[in-house]
Scaffold this active site. Structure first.
Site, PDB file in Angstrom:
ATOM      1  N   LYS A 175       1.024  -1.143  -0.125  1.00  0.00           N
ATOM      2  CA  LYS A 175      -0.168  -0.110   0.015  1.00  0.00           C
ATOM      3  C   LYS A 175       0.791   0.910  -0.064  1.00  0.00           C
ATOM      4  CE  LYS A 175      -3.288   0.323   3.693  1.00  0.00           C
ATOM      5  NZ  LYS A 175      -2.753   2.388   4.222  1.00  0.00           N
ATOM      6  N   SER A 176       2.113   1.385   0.795  1.00  0.00           N
ATOM      7  CA  SER A 176       2.298   2.841   0.543  1.00  0.00           C
ATOM      8  C   SER A 176       3.100   2.954  -0.567  1.00  0.00           C
ATOM      9  CB  SER A 176       3.786   2.283   1.852  1.00  0.00           C
ATOM     10  OG  SER A 176       3.317   2.086   2.917  1.00  0.00           O
ATOM     11  N   ARG A 229       2.547   5.679  -3.110  1.00  0.00           N
ATOM     12  CA  ARG A 229       4.252   6.578  -3.553  1.00  0.00           C
ATOM     13  C   ARG A 229       4.086   6.329  -5.309  1.00  0.00           C
ATOM     14  NH1 ARG A 229       4.415   6.019   2.079  1.00  0.00           N
ATOM     15  NH2 ARG A 229       5.354   6.638   2.995  1.00  0.00           N
ATOM     16  N   GLY A 288      -5.117   7.883   5.727  1.00  0.00           N
ATOM     17  CA  GLY A 288      -4.250   9.022   5.812  1.00  0.00           C
ATOM     18  C   GLY A 288      -3.180   9.500   5.271  1.00  0.00           C
ATOM     19  N   ARG A 313      -8.287  12.010  12.448  1.00  0.00           N
ATOM     20  CA  ARG A 313      -7.596  11.413  12.586  1.00  0.00           C
ATOM     21  C   ARG A 313      -6.142  12.669  13.016  1.00  0.00           C
ATOM     22  NH1 ARG A 313      -5.479   7.258   9.365  1.00  0.00           N
ATOM     23  NH2 ARG A 313      -3.773   6.997  10.676  1.00  0.00           N
ATOM     24  N   SER A 373       7.325   9.056  11.823  1.00  0.00           N
ATOM     25  CA  SER A 373       6.407   8.830  10.735  1.00  0.00           C
ATOM     26  C   SER A 373       7.148   8.919  10.003  1.00  0.00           C
ATOM     27  CB  SER A 373       4.929   9.887  11.733  1.00  0.00           C
ATOM     28  OG  SER A 373       4.663   9.782  10.178  1.00  0.00           O
ATOM     29  N   ASP A 379       1.801  -1.616  11.946  1.00  0.00           N
ATOM     30  CA  ASP A 379       0.831  -1.286  11.660  1.00  0.00           C
ATOM     31  C   ASP A 379       0.385  -3.554  11.616  1.00  0.00           C
ATOM     32  OD1 ASP A 379      -0.176   0.971  10.307  1.00  0.00           O
ATOM     33  OD2 ASP A 379       1.163   0.534   8.124  1.00  0.00           O
ATOM     34  N   ARG A 399      -7.758  -3.209   9.680  1.00  0.00           N
ATOM     35  CA  ARG A 399      -6.331  -4.205  10.433  1.00  0.00           C
ATOM     36  C   ARG A 399      -7.278  -4.571  11.636  1.00  0.00           C
ATOM     37  NH1 ARG A 399      -2.492  -3.764   6.979  1.00  0.00           N
ATOM     38  NH2 ARG A 399      -1.868  -1.112   6.162  1.00  0.00           N
TER      39      ARG A 399
END
Ligand code: S3P
Length: 455
Positions: A19-20, A24, A90, A118, A160, A340, A413
């Site tokens: 996902k990350s 990107r 997010g 958030r 982060s 996560d 999750r």
């Protein structure tokens, strides 16, 4: 979703793509100097939200096949009609803010009920220091960007990948250098991918004795634990120079270790399991789960290491151990490397001998839900003994779980972690709010059934 107990997980498994990395890839493709091709992107809702937001600002994309996306960037990003809806994501909101803030755009970013709660001050702050106008410390976020941002040296209080990514992305178009220092190393996909795409990304550390130290280019970020010990590191630094261009690229997105984690834990707690996992992203800033498997005595061997745009990829076999699983400890710089995965690692803890302690993980309270309270509540409802702290929890094991009605609070999750718990529980486990799984792992239930063996 109703889960019944099974005996083992067996077979070959290619988890959904990372996902990350998909977020990107889409964003860097939209900002690149030419057309890019992304193979095997994650089709989950979070990444689709990123693609939609980029399309609202001029990105065109085509799907040459069912597993490929061609990205055709606009020479200049255009003012979107209406707000950008980041859905539940997010990562979309925080990274996108860095792109928007450094352009001549006036944009409102919104999200669903969970995202709207958030914290966004953590990214609004560096963007404001650079000269962008940002209103809203929680969504909606109103950003008036500027093409005249100035580079900053930002000290992030939390490790982060999103704060670091947002700030460095804005820094790509700021005047001078932009640096971020974080207390532990968070996922370094932004640094690795941008480097592979021709951007000069500098990296360094802050040490107790020497202060700020920059690394030579040949420092290997695949063994950061050694670096941390050798230099007595108290801060991790990454920096970019304004005016850097992003080259177009072709990228095959490797599989997501955070999604694989659910199946890895299931294989570890169901006797006689053996899973062959393919194409797994094994970036060391994401592989904390492998450290935990080592602590717990669960066999797990990465093999065939290769690289995609600076990201290490491997195949891996995970099997249930013959011996009893041991309780483990999560704290300090390990936390961002498995943040996560903590919900499903708490499930693993219920099946380990002894008391597992999780500390320094207060970030879990501001994820898609308060994952400390909701993991503890669900596991207690299934018969486990769990204590919570402000920054973590303690789980005593082993315990025979019993099926229960679980409220996953629309947190993907949590829903998947409790599905794994249900595999070793007595009776049915019914999970409410499981539709949220589609944000990161479309097809989860089907894959679970395909690999499950009931005899
Ligand atoms: C992400 C960073 C992490 C992680 C999230 C994805 C990213 O969040 O929890 O799922 O892609 O950079 P934080 O940056 O808030 O730790």
């Amino acid at each position: 979703m109703t889960i019944q107990p099974v005996k083992a997980l067996r077979g070959i498994f290619r988890p959904p793509s990372d996902k990350s990395l998909t977020h990107r890839a889409y964003m860097f493709g939209a900002a690149a100097t030419g057309e890019s091709l992304v193979r095997m992107p994650l089709t989950g809702e979070d990444c689709e939200a990123t693609l939609r937001c980029l399309a609202q600002m001029g990105l065109r994309f085509e799907r040459p096949s069912s597993t490929e996306i061609k990205l055709i960037p606009a020479p200049e990003w255009t003012q979107p009609d209406g707000s950008l809806d980041c859905g539940n994501s997010g990562t979309t909101m925080r990274l996108m803010s860095g792109f928007v803030a450094s352009r001549h755009l006036n944009v409102t970013l919104i999200g669903d009920a969970s995202l709207s709660k958030r914290p966004m001050k953590r990214i609004a702050e560096p963007l404001r220091l650079m000269g962008a106008t940002v209103e809203g410390d929680t969504p909606p976020l109103r950003i008036k960007g500027s093409t005249r941002l100035k580079g900053i040296d930002f000290q992030s209080p939390v490790a982060s990948g999103q704060i670091k990514g947002c700030t460095l992305i804005a820094g790509l178009r700021a005047d001078g250098e932009t640096w971020v220092t974080e207390p532990s190393l968070s996922r370094d996909h932004t640094e690795r991918m941008l480097t592979a795409l021709g951007v000069e990304v500098r990296r360094g550390v802050v040490t107790e004795s020497l202060g700020i130290e920059s690394f030579d280019e040949d420092v290997n970020f695949n063994s950061t634990a050694d670096l941390e010990e050798e230099f007595n590191v108290v801060g991790w630094r990454a920096g970019v120079v304004g005016g850097s261009k992003i080259n177009p690229f072709e990228f095959t997105v490797p599989a997501d270790i955070s999604s694989a984690a659910f199946f890895m834990v299931a294989a570890a707690i169901l006797p006689t399991s053996r899973l062959e996992i393919k194409d797994l992203s094994v970036n060391p800033s994401r592989t904390g789960i492998l450290d935990i498997f080592l602590q717990a005595g669960i066999p797990c061997i990465p093999d065939e290491e290769r690289e995609e745009l600076g990201e290490p990829v491997a195949d891996m076999v995970v099997a249930a151990p013959f011996e009893k699983r041991r309780a483990f400890e999560i704290s300090g710089s390990l936390v961002p490397r498995l943040i996560d995965e903590i919900p499903v690692l708490a499930v693993l803890a219920t099946q380990c001998e002894g008391e597992t302690i999780i500390r320094d993980a207060r970030e879990l309270r501001v994820k898609e839900s308060d994952r400390i309270e909701l993991v503890a509540k669900g596991l207690r409802d299934m018969g486990a003994e769990v204590d919570t702290f402000e920054d973590g929890m303690a789980v005593k094991g082993p315990v025979k779980l019993k099926g229960a009605l679980i409220e996953a609070n629309h947190d993907h999750r949590l829903a998947m972690a409790f599905a794994v718990a249900g595999l070793v529980a007595e009776g049915d486990t019914v999970i409410e709010g499981a539709e949220s799984i589609a944000t990161s792992f479309p097809g989860f239930e089907g894959e679970l059934r395909r690999l499950s063996s009931i005899d």
